[in-house]
Structure formats: structure tokens, C-alpha cells
Design an enzyme around this catalytic site. Structure first.
Site, short mmCIF file in Angstrom:
data_model
loop_
_atom_site.label_atom_id
_atom_site.label_comp_id
_atom_site.label_asym_id
_atom_site.label_seq_id
_atom_site.Cartn_x
_atom_site.Cartn_y
_atom_site.Cartn_z
N ASP A 21 43.43 -17.15 -32.53
CA ASP A 21 42.20 -17.96 -32.48
C ASP A 21 41.09 -17.16 -31.81
OD1 ASP A 21 40.37 -20.26 -32.25
OD2 ASP A 21 42.13 -21.47 -32.66
N ASN A 25 32.00 -21.94 -37.19
CA ASN A 25 33.17 -21.86 -36.32
C ASN A 25 32.94 -20.74 -35.31
OD1 ASN A 25 35.75 -23.15 -35.80
ND2 ASN A 25 36.71 -21.20 -36.31
N GLU A 79 35.69 -25.43 -28.20
CA GLU A 79 35.46 -24.10 -28.80
C GLU A 79 34.19 -23.49 -28.24
OE1 GLU A 79 36.39 -21.67 -30.39
OE2 GLU A 79 38.00 -22.14 -31.79
N ASN A 133 37.78 -16.48 -36.88
CA ASN A 133 38.05 -16.55 -35.45
C ASN A 133 38.13 -15.14 -34.86
OD1 ASN A 133 38.29 -19.19 -34.20
ND2 ASN A 133 39.98 -19.60 -35.61
N ARG A 156 30.90 -25.93 -42.12
CA ARG A 156 30.42 -25.93 -40.74
C ARG A 156 30.61 -24.54 -40.15
NH1 ARG A 156 34.48 -25.56 -37.02
NH2 ARG A 156 36.54 -26.48 -37.42
#
Length: 297
Positions: A204, A106, A21, A153, A104
Site C-alpha cells: 500500500d 488515491n 489515507e 499506491n 477517484r
């Protein structure tokens, strides 16, 4: 729209990393960077020498940006770290959600004005729905933009900074919102840009090119989709790995497209069926990209 375009690119890194990522590119050093979020690693690839280096990190991290010739930004589950370019030493500069060890970072990206957008999400599957938030960070000042996001995302910006994009992959509705180009802050309410709720493939990570078109990795189907500025899907490109995660413009002319992928959750049988899961690719086409902006301290 015509059928999906077969893969004609190449493998940049043949590693079955868990969750590739946050790719980006530093034109000053001709270097591509990306993360294995779940492996807590920063991957570094010199495009001029093909030298690959993997750096261990103290926390799950997901967004990387240049600050200047000496410093880099790393966004993690703890907040924003400043990374020394030469030594790799990390210093926590802006704590965010430190009271939430179940969360967390992203997806995220730096706006053309130098402010950061990034999202947070639950580490595990349980309780993930609506647990995350998309934040705006400008010179250390943290502003909550969009709460109740499950899987943030697709964060990217038009080249002039007047439009921002984001998606909750769990909902699969892609939004656009008008922004103040000078601050990267919203000027109104988000409107649906692309609605793929219930369709195969999760929206995404994304980048926006010089023409304002969006290049989006579709999770679970091994594809990159290109959308026009009005939300029309104009092309689909196939990749060998099913769980494609995020694209980035690379090369000294920003005319190449890197795409990360994941092997998260695959057992031996799953890897046999998807042997290139977690690989990092170059798509093999010429694009009119835009370099990611530097973060302003």
C-alpha cells in the site's frame, strides 16, 4: 530477517474511519494531516496541543501538501484544489478526469522538485482492473505517466529525487524508475523493485527515508515493512489494525512514523474482530525521515 517486531507505539486518533489515507506533516505548524477518503474528510492533528479537527470536503480526496504559509494542496476525484490555510476554502485549480464520475484519486506524493505524482482508480469494485492512471502534475501541466493501473499506491521518491516508486496493489509488484531530479519525470522504463505477487498482504502507501529505505504499509495484515534501496526487506513492524494503509514522517525532526488504517467493508462482526480498524497510530520507533516537499504552483 528476524520475526516481526511487536507494536510498541501509541494511538494518535481512536476513530474507526472508513479509509484513512494520504497522511503528511507540516513542520511549520507541527501539524499532521490525513484523509478519510470514503468519508470525504480531512483530519488535522496538532502534535503540540493534541487538538484534533475534522474538515468536511466536497469530494473524495486523498493527497495533501503544503504550498506556502497561506495555501495547501488537496487532490480529489475532481482534480487539484488549492485550500486556503486559514479559512479552509477550496478552489479547483487543475481539473483531472472530471468526465469520469466513476473515478477517484488515491495515493500520491510531491517530488522534491515540487511536482506532484498521484494515481486514480475506480470507486467501486466492478471494472476496477486497469482503469486508473498515475499522473505527473507540474505547475498545472498534467502528464500521464503510467496508465492501466488498478489500485495506485506506494508513490514516493528517493531524497535526491533521482528514483521514483509506485505499485499497483492489485498486482502486488512494486516498481522503481529513474527520474530527472529537476522535473520528477521518468528517464526510462520502470523495473521491478519488490515482487510480492500472490503473497499475503497488499503493498500500500509508502515513504522513503533519508537513507533511501522504503517504509511501506501492508494492507490486510496490519504491518509496516521496511525495504533497503536494493529491495531487500529488512524489518516488519506489527500494528493493531489489520488494514494499514500509509505511513508518514512526523515531528519537528521527522523522526517519528505515523500510520493510517481503514475500517472499509467491516460489519459489526468485523469490527469486533478488528476493533481498532481505522485508527491512526504512531509506530513508536525512531526513524531518519524526510519532510514531504511543498507543491510548486
Amino acid at each position: 530477517m528476524s520475526a516481526a517486531i511487536p507494536f510498541n507505539g501509541k494511538v494518535l486518533d481512536p476513530s474507526n474511519i472508513l479509509l484513512g489515507e494520504g497522511p503528511t506533516y507540516d513542520p511549520a505548524t507541527d501539524t499532521a494531516y490525513w484523509f478519510d477518503i470514503l468519508g470525504a474528510e480531512l483530519h488535522e492533528l496538532s502534535l503540540s496541543t493534541d487538538k484534533k479537527t475534522v474538515h468536511s470536503l466536497p469530494a473524495m480526496s486523498s493527497v495533501f501538501a503544503r504550498i506556502d504559509g497561506d495555501q495547501q494542496l488537496v487532490v480529489s476525484e475532481h482534480g487539484l484544489y488549492i485550500r486556503d490555510f486559514r479559512s479552509g476554502a477550496l478552489a479547483l485549480a487543475t481539473p483531472i478526469e472530471q468526465d469520469r464520475p466513476d473515478m477517484r484519486s488515491n495515493d500520491g506524493r510531491v517530488h522534491p522538485c515540487g511536482a506532484l505524482w498521484f494515481g486514480t482508480m475506480k470507486k467501486g469494485q466492478e471494472g476496477r482492473k486497469g482503469a486508473g492512471t498515475i499522473y505527473h502534475v507540474a505547475q498545472g501541466k498534467v502528464t500521464e505517466l503510467f496508465p492501466k493501473i488498478s489500485i495506485p499506491n506506494g508513490i514516493c521518491f528517493s531524497p535526491d529525487g533521482s528514483v521514483g516508486y509506485f505499485v499497483d496493489t492489485m498486482e502486488n509488484r512494486y516498481f522503481r524508475v529513474m527520474l530527472d531530479p529537476a522535473t520528477g519525470l521518468p528517464l526510462g522504463e520502470p523495473q521491478i523493485f519488490v515482487d510480492e505477487a500472490g503473497q499475503q498482504g497488499g503493498i500500500d502507501g509508502s515513504v522513503c527515508d533519508a537513507e533511501g529505505s522504503i517504509w511501506n504499509a501492508h494492507w490486510g495484515v496490519g504491518e509496516v515493512h521496511r525495504y533497503s534501496p536494493n529491495g531487500e526487506r529488512t524489518a516488519i513492524y506489527k500494528l493493531p489494525a489489520n488494514m494499514t494503509t500509509c505511513p508518514a514522517f512526523i515531528g519537528k525532526q521527522a523522526d517519528r512514523l505515523l500510520v493510517t488504517s481503514a475500517s472499509e467493508g467491516l460489519d459489526e462482526a468485523g469490527l469486533k474482530a478488528d476493533p481498532e480498524a481505522g485508527y491512526t497510530y504512531e509506530l513508536g520507533i525512531t526513524v531518519r525521515g524526510v519532510f514531504d516537499s511543498a507543491y510548486r504552483l
